[in-house]
Design a protein around this motif. Structure first.
Motif, PDB file in Angstrom:
ATOM      1  N   ALA A 265       1.344  -1.060  -0.116  1.00 54.32           N
ATOM      2  CA  ALA A 265      -0.050   0.496  -0.350  1.00 54.32           C
ATOM      3  C   ALA A 265       1.208   0.978  -0.126  1.00 54.32           C
ATOM      4  CB  ALA A 265      -0.655   0.287   1.034  1.00 54.32           C
ATOM      5  N   LEU A 266       0.529   1.650  -0.521  1.00 52.20           N
ATOM      6  CA  LEU A 266       1.003   3.411  -0.936  1.00 52.20           C
ATOM      7  C   LEU A 266       2.226   3.342  -1.261  1.00 52.20           C
ATOM      8  CD1 LEU A 266       0.150   5.543   2.030  1.00 52.20           C
ATOM      9  CD2 LEU A 266      -1.122   5.578   0.426  1.00 52.20           C
ATOM     10  N   SER A 267       2.476   2.499  -1.810  1.00 53.44           N
ATOM     11  CA  SER A 267       4.328   2.359  -2.479  1.00 53.44           C
ATOM     12  C   SER A 267       4.902   3.420  -3.144  1.00 53.44           C
ATOM     13  CB  SER A 267       4.736   1.006  -2.313  1.00 53.44           C
ATOM     14  OG  SER A 267       3.512   0.662  -4.061  1.00 53.44           O
ATOM     15  N   PRO A 268       3.850   3.434  -4.227  1.00 47.03           N
ATOM     16  CA  PRO A 268       4.494   4.536  -5.652  1.00 47.03           C
ATOM     17  C   PRO A 268       5.060   6.307  -4.958  1.00 47.03           C
ATOM     18  CG  PRO A 268       2.411   3.824  -5.809  1.00 47.03           C
ATOM     19  CD  PRO A 268       2.571   3.137  -4.623  1.00 47.03           C
ATOM     20  N   PHE A 269       4.144   6.313  -3.348  1.00 47.49           N
ATOM     21  CA  PHE A 269       5.225   7.275  -3.064  1.00 47.49           C
ATOM     22  C   PHE A 269       6.301   7.567  -1.557  1.00 47.49           C
ATOM     23  CE2 PHE A 269       0.684   8.344  -2.371  1.00 47.49           C
ATOM     24  CZ  PHE A 269       0.052   8.761  -3.269  1.00 47.49           C
ATOM     25  N   VAL A 270       7.047   6.214  -1.912  1.00 50.87           N
ATOM     26  CA  VAL A 270       7.838   5.912  -1.588  1.00 50.87           C
ATOM     27  C   VAL A 270       9.145   5.967  -2.256  1.00 50.87           C
ATOM     28  CG1 VAL A 270       9.642   4.644   0.058  1.00 50.87           C
ATOM     29  CG2 VAL A 270       6.783   4.738   0.628  1.00 50.87           C
ATOM     30  N   ARG A 271      10.373   6.292  -2.485  1.00 51.51           N
ATOM     31  CA  ARG A 271      12.150   5.721  -2.332  1.00 51.51           C
ATOM     32  C   ARG A 271      12.480   5.228  -2.476  1.00 51.51           C
ATOM     33  NH1 ARG A 271      10.756   5.676  -8.182  1.00 51.51           N
ATOM     34  NH2 ARG A 271       9.128   8.096  -8.785  1.00 51.51           N
ATOM     35  N   ALA A 272      13.828   5.633  -1.250  1.00 46.47           N
ATOM     36  CA  ALA A 272      14.641   5.010  -0.504  1.00 46.47           C
ATOM     37  C   ALA A 272      14.099   4.787   0.486  1.00 46.47           C
ATOM     38  CB  ALA A 272      15.479   6.019  -0.282  1.00 46.47           C
ATOM     39  N   PHE A 273      14.129   3.258   0.915  1.00 43.34           N
ATOM     40  CA  PHE A 273      13.458   2.893   2.002  1.00 43.34           C
ATOM     41  C   PHE A 273      14.600   1.707   2.760  1.00 43.34           C
ATOM     42  CE2 PHE A 273      10.927  -0.586   3.946  1.00 43.34           C
ATOM     43  CZ  PHE A 273      10.234   0.360   5.164  1.00 43.34           C
ATOM     44  N   GLY A 274      14.389   1.725   3.756  1.00 41.56           N
ATOM     45  CA  GLY A 274      15.824   0.681   4.664  1.00 41.56           C
ATOM     46  C   GLY A 274      14.526   0.074   6.011  1.00 41.56           C
ATOM     47  N   MET A 275      15.099  -1.354   6.576  1.00 43.53           N
ATOM     48  CA  MET A 275      14.694  -1.667   7.881  1.00 43.53           C
ATOM     49  C   MET A 275      15.698  -2.772   8.111  1.00 43.53           C
ATOM     50  SD  MET A 275      11.016  -3.599   8.186  1.00 43.53           S
ATOM     51  CE  MET A 275      11.398  -4.972   6.187  1.00 43.53           C
ATOM     52  N   THR A 276      15.490  -2.511   9.413  1.00 48.94           N
ATOM     53  CA  THR A 276      16.392  -2.917  10.720  1.00 48.94           C
ATOM     54  C   THR A 276      16.059  -3.468  12.026  1.00 48.94           C
ATOM     55  OG1 THR A 276      18.151  -2.158   9.312  1.00 48.94           O
ATOM     56  CG2 THR A 276      18.855  -3.503  11.173  1.00 48.94           C
ATOM     57  N   GLY A 277      16.469  -5.011  12.470  1.00 42.91           N
ATOM     58  CA  GLY A 277      15.463  -5.647  13.531  1.00 42.91           C
ATOM     59  C   GLY A 277      15.738  -6.730  13.506  1.00 42.91           C
ATOM     60  N   ASN A 278      15.529  -6.821  14.675  1.00 40.99           N
ATOM     61  CA  ASN A 278      15.146  -8.756  15.098  1.00 40.99           C
ATOM     62  C   ASN A 278      13.566  -9.195  14.202  1.00 40.99           C
ATOM     63  OD1 ASN A 278      17.015  -8.793  17.489  1.00 40.99           O
ATOM     64  ND2 ASN A 278      15.708  -8.057  18.252  1.00 40.99           N
ATOM     65  N   PHE A 279      13.828 -10.150  13.787  1.00 37.81           N
ATOM     66  CA  PHE A 279      12.447 -10.817  12.985  1.00 37.81           C
ATOM     67  C   PHE A 279      12.189 -12.188  13.393  1.00 37.81           C
ATOM     68  CE2 PHE A 279      15.629 -12.408  10.705  1.00 37.81           C
ATOM     69  CZ  PHE A 279      15.589 -13.133  10.064  1.00 37.81           C
ATOM     70  N   GLU A 280      11.064 -12.554  13.239  1.00 40.10           N
ATOM     71  CA  GLU A 280      10.571 -14.049  13.085  1.00 40.10           C
ATOM     72  C   GLU A 280       9.236 -14.245  12.358  1.00 40.10           C
ATOM     73  OE1 GLU A 280       8.152 -16.950  16.061  1.00 40.10           O
ATOM     74  OE2 GLU A 280       8.847 -15.448  16.896  1.00 40.10           O
TER      75      GLU A 280
END
Length: 621
Positions: A265-280
Motif C-alpha cells: 500500500a502507498l508504495s508509489p509514494f516511497v523511494r529510498a527505504f530501509g528496515m533493520t531489526g529482529n524478526f521471526e
C-alpha cells in the motif's frame, strides 16, 4: 641407438599416450554403464534417471561420467519430473569404484529445467529428500560434496499468491566440504529481467533434514537493493521458520516491488527505504518485535507485522521518532500524482486509487517534531489505514503556532465506477497564533491574531478538477484580537477613499468568515470584522474549480456623524494570486458570480501577495 634405450623410450611414449588418453573424455555407446548409474540413483535417492546418446567417460585425474538429455523423475520413469533436458556430470570416488560401488563426490547439471512443487499437494520432492535425510543420518554415509546447477531454468509457484513463476539463468552451487559439518549455498539467477545474487552459509544440512534447527547467514542483492539476515531456522510440517536479525535496504521501493512481483500500500509514494531489526518468520507471517525504519533522512523505531496472504499483503506497524522531515515524502507524492514542473495540468491527472491500494496497511506514527516544508509541528500523532479501494488518513493531534490541529481524509473508490474517487475531508484548528506561524508560509505578515476554525467537505470525481466541481461542504474561520498590517481601514472609512497599501495598521476585535460550498462554489454566508472605529462586511463567492474570487466588502465608520455617511464599497475579484481590489460607486451593482464592473479607482494586489510563497512553492505546485 641401443635396443634397450629404444624400448625404454617406446614404453615412455606409450605411457604418455595412455595417460593423455585417460585424461580425455571418451564417448561410450553402452547402455550397461547408464543402467548401472540409474540403478544406484533409484536405490539411494529414489530417482529414476534416463538419458539419450552416448556416455562420456573420463578416467583421470578423477573418474567422471557425462550424460546428455537427462531426465530425472521421482519414484519411477513415469513419475513426476524433477529435472529434464540438461547434461549431467558425475565425478566419482576412485576408491569406491575399485570396490565395485558408485559413490558420487561432485554432481553437476547444466542447461536443465528444474520443476518445483506445483501446489500444496505436489509431493514430487518429498521422497528424494526423505531418502537423502535417512542416508545422512547414518554415520559415515557418503554423499555428494558439491552439487551445482548452471544455466538452468526453475519453474514453480509463487508462495505468496500461487501464480506460476519462472527463474532463468539459474546458477546454484551447494558446497559441503568433507572436513566440515556446515554447507554453503550460493548462486545467481534472472528474475523479472533483473540479475540477482544470493548466498547462504553456515547450514547444518543433517540437522535441517532431521527437523532440527540450523544456523544460517543470508545475503542477497539485486539491482535496486540488498538483504542480509543471520539467525537460526527450522523446517516443520507447516513450513519454514526463521528467526534472527535482518537488514533490508532499497534505493527505490517501487522498483524492488516490481522486481519481486508484489505490491504494498502507498508504495508509489516511497523511494529510498530501509528496515533493520529482529524478526521471526513462520510460514506467511513475519513478526518484527523491534524494528528501525528509515526513509529519506528519517529514522523511526517501533514494532510491526507483515502477513503474506494469497490475495493481498497486510502490514501493521506502530512507529515513533523524535523528529520527522516529511518534505521528501511530499515531493514523492507530488511526483506520483504528476504535480511537477513541466508536467501537464496536474488537476486533470486520474485520481483512481488502485495503484495505491495494492495491499492492506495499518500504520500509526508519533513524533516529537515533524517538519513539513516550512511548517514545524510538534507532538504529532497520525495514522494511515488502507484497505482494498479505501485510504483513510487521520491527524489525531499536532501543535502548531501555539495552537492545535486535527484532521481526517477518507478516499474510497466509487462503487459505480472504479475510475471515480469519493473524498471526504474534515478538520479543525484552535488557538492558532498567526504571529507564530512560519513566515515562509506568508510572503507578507498582513494579519495577526489568534485564529480558530473548522472545515468539512465531500465530493467525487475522476480527477481533481472534476472532484472540485462536485465539492460540497462548509468552512468557518474567526480571528480574535487581530491586526491588519499594511492597510489603514480606519482612514479609508472616515474619508471614504481607497487605502494606501503598505501604510498603517487596522486593529480589530474579531473577524469571522463562513462559507458554504455547493458544486465547488463557496458562498460567503457570514463575513464580518468588528473594530472600535469601524465595521466591515464581506459577501460574494469563491470558485475552487476556476480558482477565482468575486467578493464585495463594505466598510463603515462608527460614530454619530460617521453613521450618516454611506459605507465605502470595495470589490475584490480575480484569479487566485492576482486579485484586483477596486472601489465602487454607490449606484454600481457588482456581479459576485464571476462578472466585472468598470470602476473608476482600482488597486491591483501584487500576485506575490496572494500566491503561494517561495517557501511553500518548493513543496507544492
Amino acid at each position: 641407438m641401443p635396443l634397450r634405450r629404444l624400448l625404454s623410450l617406446m614404453c615412455l611414449a606409450a605411457f604418455v599416450v595412455a595417460l593423455s588418453a585417460a585424461c580425455l573424455p571418451w564417448s561410450v555407446a553402452t547402455p550397461r554403464l547408464r543402467a548401472f548409474v540409474a540403478r544406484d540413483f533409484a536405490r539411494v535417492y529414489g530417482l529414476a534417471m534416463t538419458a539419450r546418446g552416448p556416455t562420456e567417460v573420463t578416467l583421470l585425474p578423477l573418474p567422471r561420467l557425462g550424460f546428455r538429455d537427462v531426465r530425472l523423475a521421482a519414484g519411477g520413469v513415469d513419475g513426476p519430473v524433477l529435472a529434464e533436458g540438461g547434461a549431467l556430470s558425475l565425478q566419482l570416488s576412485l576408491l569406491a569404484l575399485l570396490t565395485g560401488r558408485l559413490e558420487v563426490n561432485t554432481l553437476g547439471l547444466d542447461g536443465a529445467t528444474v520443476y518445483l512443487p506445483s501446489g500444496p499437494d505436489d509431493a514430487r520432492w518429498a521422497e528424494p529428500v526423505r531418502l537423502l535425510g535417512a542416508r545422512l543420518a547414518v554415520d559415515g554415509a557418503a554423499h555428494p560434496r558439491r552439487i551445482s546447477l548452471s544455466r538452468a531454468v526453475a519453474k514453480g509457484l509463487d508462495p505468496r499468491d500461487g501464480s506460476p513463476q519462472t527463474a532463468r539463468d539459474l546458477d546454484l552451487t551447494l558446497s559441503w566440504p568433507l572436513w566440515s559439518a556446515q554447507a554453503e549455498i550460493f548462486g545467481s539467477f534472472q528474475w523479472s529481467a533483473m540479475p540477482t545474487r544470493f548466498s547462504v552459509s553456515g547450514l547444518r544440512v543433517i540437522d535441517l533434514l532431521d527437523g532440527g534447527a540450523t544456523p544460517y547467514a543470508l545475503t542477497a542483492s539485486w539491482g535496486a537493493g540488498t538483504l542480509t539476515a543471520e539467525g537460526s531456522g527450522v523446517v516443520r510440517a507447516e513450513g519454514l521458520t526463521l528467526t534472527g536479525l535482518g537488514q533490508f535496504e532499497t534505493r527505490s521501493l517501487p522498483e524492488t516491488l516490481a522486481w519481486a512481483g508484489g505490491d504494498v500500500a502507498l508504495s508509489p509514494f516511497v523511494r529510498a527505504f530501509g528496515m533493520t531489526g529482529n524478526f521471526e518468520m513462520s510460514g506467511r507471517q513475519l513478526l518484527l518485535p523491534n524494528v528501525r525504519v528509515s526513509f529519506g533522512d528519517n529514522r523511526l523505531e517501533g514494532a510491526g507485522a507483515v502477513s503474506f496472504g494469497r490475495g493481498r499483503p497486510a502490514v501493521q506497524a506502530t512507529l515513533a521518532a523524535e523528529t520527522l522531515n516529511l518534505a521528501p515524502l511530499l515531493a514523492d507524492l507530488l511526483r506520483a500524482v504528476g504535480a511537477t514542473a513541466g508536467a501537464p495540468d496536474w488537476r486533470l491527472r486520474a485520481l483512481a486509487l488502485a495503484p495505491y491500494t495494492g495491499g492492506d496497511l495499518d500504520l500509526r506514527i508519533s513524533a516529537g517534531a515533524a517538519r513539513f516544508g516550512p511548517i514545524l509541528a510538534e507532538d504529532l500523532a497520525a495514522s494511515v489505514l488502507v484497505r482494498d479501494g479505501n485510504i483513510e488518513a487521520s491527524l489525531s493531534r499536532a501543535a502548531l503556532g501555539g495552537g492545535t490541529l486535527k484532521g481526517r481524509l477518507a478516499l474510497a473508490t466509487s462503487p459505480k465506477d472504479a475510475a471515480v474517487t469519493d473524498a471526504k475531508v474534515q478538520g479543525a484548528f484552535d488557538r492558532l497564533d498567526l504571529a507564530v506561524v512560519p513566515g515562509a508560509l506568508r510572503p507578507e505578515n498582513w494579519i495577526l491574531g489568534t485564529a480558530q476554525g473548522q472545515f468539512q467537505a465531500e465530493g467525487s470525481g475522476a480527477d481533481l478538477h472534476a472532484l472540485l466541481q462536485h465539492l460540497d461542504g462548509h468552512a468557518a474561520l474567526s480571528v480574535d484580537a487581530g491586526t491588519l498590517i499594511g492597510l489603514d481601514l480606519n482612514e479609508a472609512a472616515q474619508r471614504n477613499r481607497m487605502p494606501v497599501r503598505r501604510v498603517g495598521r487596522t486593529a480589530f476585535e474579531r473577524a469571522t468568515l463562513s462559507l458554504r460550498f455547493r458544486d465547488g462554489i463557496g458562498e460567503i454566508t457570514e463575513g464580518t470584522m468588528e473594530a472600535n472605529v469601524l465595521a466591515a462586511s464581506l459577501r460574494g463567492t469563491v470558485s475552487l474549480p476556476d480558482r477565482r474570487c468575486d467578493t464585495l466588502a463594505e466598510i463603515s465608520a462608527r460614530g454619530t456623524a460617521s453613521e450618516k455617511r454611506p459605507p465605502m464599497r470595495v470589490q475584490i475579484a480575480g484569479p487566485f494570486g492576482n486579485l484586483d481590489v477596486r472601489s465602487l460607486a454607490l449606484d454600481a451593482t457588482p456581479d459576485l458570480r464571476g462578472g466585472a464592473v468598470a470602476p473608476s479607482k482600482s488597486l491591483r494586489m501584487p500576485a506575490v501577495g496572494l500566491a503561494l510563497p517561495a517557501g511553500a512553492r518548493a513543496y507544492a505546485p
